[in-house]
Design a protein around this motif. Structure first.
Motif, mmCIF file in Angstrom:
data_model
loop_
_atom_site.group_PDB
_atom_site.id
_atom_site.type_symbol
_atom_site.label_atom_id
_atom_site.label_comp_id
_atom_site.label_asym_id
_atom_site.label_seq_id
_atom_site.Cartn_x
_atom_site.Cartn_y
_atom_site.Cartn_z
ATOM 1 N N GLU A 18 41.849 -7.598 12.389
ATOM 2 C CA GLU A 18 40.743 -8.294 13.058
ATOM 3 C C GLU A 18 41.200 -8.896 14.385
ATOM 4 O O GLU A 18 40.499 -8.804 15.404
ATOM 5 N N LYS A 19 42.404 -9.487 14.377
ATOM 6 C CA LYS A 19 42.915 -10.083 15.612
ATOM 7 C C LYS A 19 43.133 -9.015 16.685
ATOM 8 O O LYS A 19 42.810 -9.219 17.858
ATOM 9 N N ARG A 20 43.698 -7.837 16.268
ATOM 10 C CA ARG A 20 43.939 -6.784 17.253
ATOM 11 C C ARG A 20 42.632 -6.264 17.839
ATOM 12 O O ARG A 20 42.508 -6.069 19.055
ATOM 13 N N GLU A 38 50.583 -8.841 -14.055
ATOM 14 C CA GLU A 38 49.662 -8.018 -13.256
ATOM 15 C C GLU A 38 48.778 -8.896 -12.378
ATOM 16 O O GLU A 38 48.503 -8.559 -11.222
ATOM 17 N N ALA A 39 48.324 -10.037 -12.927
ATOM 18 C CA ALA A 39 47.512 -10.954 -12.130
ATOM 19 C C ALA A 39 48.313 -11.484 -10.935
ATOM 20 O O ALA A 39 47.793 -11.587 -9.817
ATOM 21 N N GLU A 40 49.590 -11.782 -11.187
ATOM 22 C CA GLU A 40 50.432 -12.256 -10.081
ATOM 23 C C GLU A 40 50.629 -11.156 -9.038
ATOM 24 O O GLU A 40 50.565 -11.401 -7.830
ATOM 25 N N ARG A 41 50.836 -9.900 -9.545
ATOM 26 C CA ARG A 41 51.012 -8.788 -8.601
ATOM 27 C C ARG A 41 49.745 -8.560 -7.772
ATOM 28 O O ARG A 41 49.816 -8.368 -6.553
ATOM 29 N N VAL A 42 48.595 -8.612 -8.434
ATOM 30 C CA VAL A 42 47.328 -8.389 -7.721
ATOM 31 C C VAL A 42 47.082 -9.519 -6.727
ATOM 32 O O VAL A 42 46.591 -9.281 -5.616
ATOM 33 N N THR A 43 47.423 -10.754 -7.122
ATOM 34 C CA THR A 43 47.247 -11.877 -6.198
ATOM 35 C C THR A 43 48.082 -11.679 -4.935
ATOM 36 O O THR A 43 47.598 -11.865 -3.811
ATOM 37 N N VAL A 44 49.346 -11.300 -5.140
ATOM 38 C CA VAL A 44 50.214 -11.034 -3.977
ATOM 39 C C VAL A 44 49.669 -9.867 -3.156
ATOM 40 O O VAL A 44 49.672 -9.907 -1.914
ATOM 41 N N LEU A 45 49.163 -8.830 -3.863
ATOM 42 C CA LEU A 45 48.617 -7.664 -3.170
ATOM 43 C C LEU A 45 47.433 -8.061 -2.304
ATOM 44 O O LEU A 45 47.346 -7.669 -1.136
ATOM 45 N N PHE A 46 46.519 -8.856 -2.859
ATOM 46 C CA PHE A 46 45.343 -9.248 -2.085
ATOM 47 C C PHE A 46 45.723 -10.173 -0.938
ATOM 48 O O PHE A 46 45.098 -10.133 0.126
ATOM 49 N N LEU A 47 46.727 -11.004 -1.149
ATOM 50 C CA LEU A 47 47.195 -11.827 -0.035
ATOM 51 C C LEU A 47 47.715 -10.942 1.100
ATOM 52 O O LEU A 47 47.436 -11.197 2.283
ATOM 53 N N ASP A 48 48.462 -9.893 0.733
ATOM 54 C CA ASP A 48 48.968 -8.974 1.748
ATOM 55 C C ASP A 48 47.833 -8.215 2.410
ATOM 56 O O ASP A 48 47.828 -8.006 3.632
ATOM 57 N N ILE A 49 46.840 -7.784 1.589
ATOM 58 C CA ILE A 49 45.689 -7.075 2.171
ATOM 59 C C ILE A 49 44.946 -7.981 3.148
ATOM 60 O O ILE A 49 44.570 -7.553 4.252
ATOM 61 N N ARG A 50 44.720 -9.234 2.725
ATOM 62 C CA ARG A 50 44.021 -10.159 3.630
ATOM 63 C C ARG A 50 44.826 -10.389 4.907
ATOM 64 O O ARG A 50 44.253 -10.511 6.003
ATOM 65 N N ARG A 51 46.159 -10.457 4.759
ATOM 66 C CA ARG A 51 46.980 -10.640 5.964
ATOM 67 C C ARG A 51 46.828 -9.443 6.885
ATOM 68 O O ARG A 51 46.666 -9.597 8.114
ATOM 69 N N ARG A 52 46.853 -8.228 6.299
ATOM 70 C CA ARG A 52 46.691 -7.033 7.125
ATOM 71 C C ARG A 52 45.292 -6.986 7.746
ATOM 72 O O ARG A 52 45.134 -6.579 8.897
ATOM 73 N N GLN A 53 44.283 -7.385 6.977
ATOM 74 C CA GLN A 53 42.931 -7.415 7.530
ATOM 75 C C GLN A 53 42.830 -8.415 8.675
ATOM 76 O O GLN A 53 42.191 -8.139 9.694
#
Length: 591
Positions: free
Chosen positions: A242-244, A223-238
């Protein structure tokens, strides 16, 4: 004896054992290195040092010199007599020169015997032999000094024959020691079996708990690995969002800069022209000859600035478009809504409270779920706002009561359905009773629920009509006159659309209309209220959900839902509908 005397000479006077790494002091006495070092450490250096044996004093801490010869002698003695230290059992009482293991103990003699002394020992019955023991006195009666032979079951005591016949245990029920011992052993074996069974069960539980712990650790790690990947994806989307948004701001800034630069150029030219006219006018005014003044050839080009053109010949700088904050805010809301939609599509958990942002309409089950807004429930996309039992919306989780339309406020051309969810325009007057609450404007109606705190939202379904309006208002809004039209006063905030709006959205407050850039692509609208934050937002329930506009203010009283419709109907949504259905029907949302 010589061997014993030699051994005594090789004993450290501190630990009373054979020397271990012996050292010698200046006074000639020897000690184990570790023993004397510990003694010197405890002595106060300010008061000097002394030998533990002869008490000779030293001003400084004495140097410890190893005594190699004494060490070798002690080691040789230790190696030639290993059996003395290896014997840890019971030794023969009569072998005084060297310890010899005992094989029996005599209770009468209270002595332990080796094989040699056992051969010459008395064979008479009173000399009772037992296994070697160091506590021979415990085998005799403390009163009669006789061997303990019986066990009194009444007093739970071991007794001798005199105790049984003449002592305090006379007449008691007794058993032979062997018989009593076997009974106790049998009882203990039964207890042991039960203890073993309990231990096995306990061990099984330990293994079960350890297995559960292991699985929990594995699950937590995954679950920690899944959440880490999830937050990485969220940060990428953020970061992408932000860039747009920053790119849009830069684009608008560049367009505005070019426009204003053109205006500045024209203004500079205008300023230079005016400066030239000023200089020429000063020159003419300084002429002394009236004829020269009147005959000046450039006088005809001069004119009163108030009679000439205004700022329209400077490029219309007042009309230059400013940075479009609504567009930027719309991009932010749309991007955040997309991120929320993404989270709900990948997360198995039920939606949680996410502020005033409306929940995603993507992939909802048809059964009732917990609403993203605490204190509400929804099935699919139809949101039922739950309020307090008296109609006052308080903190989340109070007693439920649906938002309904207040018939007493409905205009005379509005037909309110029996379930109080839908308002339909009718050309014929409905002959509603005249009340102080009723809108004189014949196409408006208020809701019964009052909102004075918390975060809430509700949906409406709009039929294609000439005009429809939806929003919030204070209950003190005028019910008659021009000020009673919702949106045309400071008591209401509305979103409207319809044919009179050319199928576009307008938001209205205090009579000020703001035309939104989006075309209508859905027949559903969501209204979100964050009372404490002073935020009233409108969303189009297309796929994905799209932010339209947000009013920011400070609310000073309870709010009511308010609707308006002309030549059509408007309905508080209750049915679960997936927004993807609109997409499949060709109602494609616009960004």
């Amino acid at each position: 004896m010589a061997s014993a005397d030699l051994r005594d000479e090789l004993l450290c006077s501190i630990c009373l054992n054979l020397y271990t790494d012996p050292v010698i002091l200046r006074c000639g006495h020897n000690f184990c290195w570790g023993c004397i070092d510990q003694v010197l450490n405890t002595q106060d250096g300010a008061g000097g040092y002394s030998c533990p044996e002869c008490r000779e004093e030293f001003q400084e801490r004495p140097t410890l010199q190893r005594n190699i010869t004494l060490r070798n002698v002690a080691e040789r003695l230790r190696s030639t007599q290993p059996h003395e230290e290896e014997i840890t059992g019971i030794c023969c009482t009569y072998c005084i020169h060297s310890p010899v293991p005992a094989v029996k103990s005599c209770l009468l003699c209270e002595a332990s015997l080796c094989d040699n002394h056992l051969r010459v020992h008395s064979k008479s019955p009173e000399h009772v032999l037992t296994d070697p023991s160091t506590s021979l006195e415990k085998r005799k009666c403390s009163v009669h000094k006789k061997v303990l032979e019986y066990y009194c079951t009444e007093d739970n005591a071991c007794i001798c024959v005199s105790c049984r016949l003449d002592g305090e245990h006379q007449g008691h029920r007794v058993e032979k020691l062997d018989e009593a011992s076997e009974k106790k052993k049998k009882k203990l074996r039964n207890v042991l079996q039960k203890v073993i069974t309990k231990r096995e069960k306990t061990e099984e539980r330990v293994r079960s708990v350890e297995e559960r712990w292991r699985k929990a650790e594995e699950k937590a790690s995954a679950e920690a690995e899944r959440v880490t990947v999830l937050f990485l994806d969220i940060r990428r989307r953020q970061d992408d969002l932000e860039k747009r948004v920053l790119s849009e701001i830069s684009r608008q800034e560049e367009l505005l800069s070019l426009s204003l630069s053109d205006v500045i150029q024209k203004l500079v030219i205008k300023k230079d022209e005016l400066s030239r006219k000023m200089r020429h006018i000063v020159e003419v005014c300084n002429m002394a000859d009236p004829l020269d003044v009147l005959q000046d050839p450039d006088t005809g080009d001069l004119c009163d600035p108030e009679e000439g053109g205004g700022d329209e010949d400077t490029g219309g700088h007042d009309k230059t478009q400013d940075v479009d904050v609504d567009v930027i805010t719309g991009m932010l809301h749309t991007g955040i809504s997309d991120i929320m939609t993404y989270l709900q599509t990948i997360s198995p958990a039920k939606p949680k409270a996410m502020g005033a942002q409306p929940p995603s309409v993507r992939s909802r089950p048809s059964h009732t779920q917990a609403s993203p807004v605490s204190g509400t429930e929804y099935g699919g996309d139809g949101v039922i706002v739950r309020t307090g039992g008296a109609g006052e919306v308080g903190t989340y989780g109070e007693g439920p009561a649906d938002i309904l339309l207040n018939v007493n406020t409905a205009g005379n051309n509005l037909l309110i359905s029996n379930d109080l969810n839908m308002a339909t325009w009718r050309k014929e007057t409905q002959n509603h009773p005249k009340t102080a609450e009723r809108f004189l404007c014949n196409h408006q109606v208020m809701g019964t629920g009052r909102f004075s705190s918390g975060r809430h939202y509700w949906d409406v379904e709009i039929n294609v009509s000439v005009l429809w309006m939806v929003g919030m208002c204070y209950p003190s809004i005028d019910r008659r006159g021009d000020q009673s039209y919702i949106g045309d006063n400071n008591m209401s905030w509305v979103l409207c659309g319809g044919q009179v709006c050319n199928n576009q959205y307008l938001v209205i407050h205090v009579g000020k209309e703001i035309k939104l850039r989006h075309q209508i692509s859905s027949d559903r609208v969501r209204i979100c209220l964050d009372y404490e934050a002073g935020r009233l937002s409108f969303y189009e329930l297309c796929y994905p959900i799209r932010h339209l506009h947000t009013f920011m203010t400070t609310f000073t009283g309870p709010l009511h839902a308010v609707l308006g419709v002309y030549d059509g109907y408007i309905k508080i949504s209750r049915s679960p509908t997936d927004m993807r259905d609109h997409h499949h029907r060709g109602n494609v949302p616009r960004d």
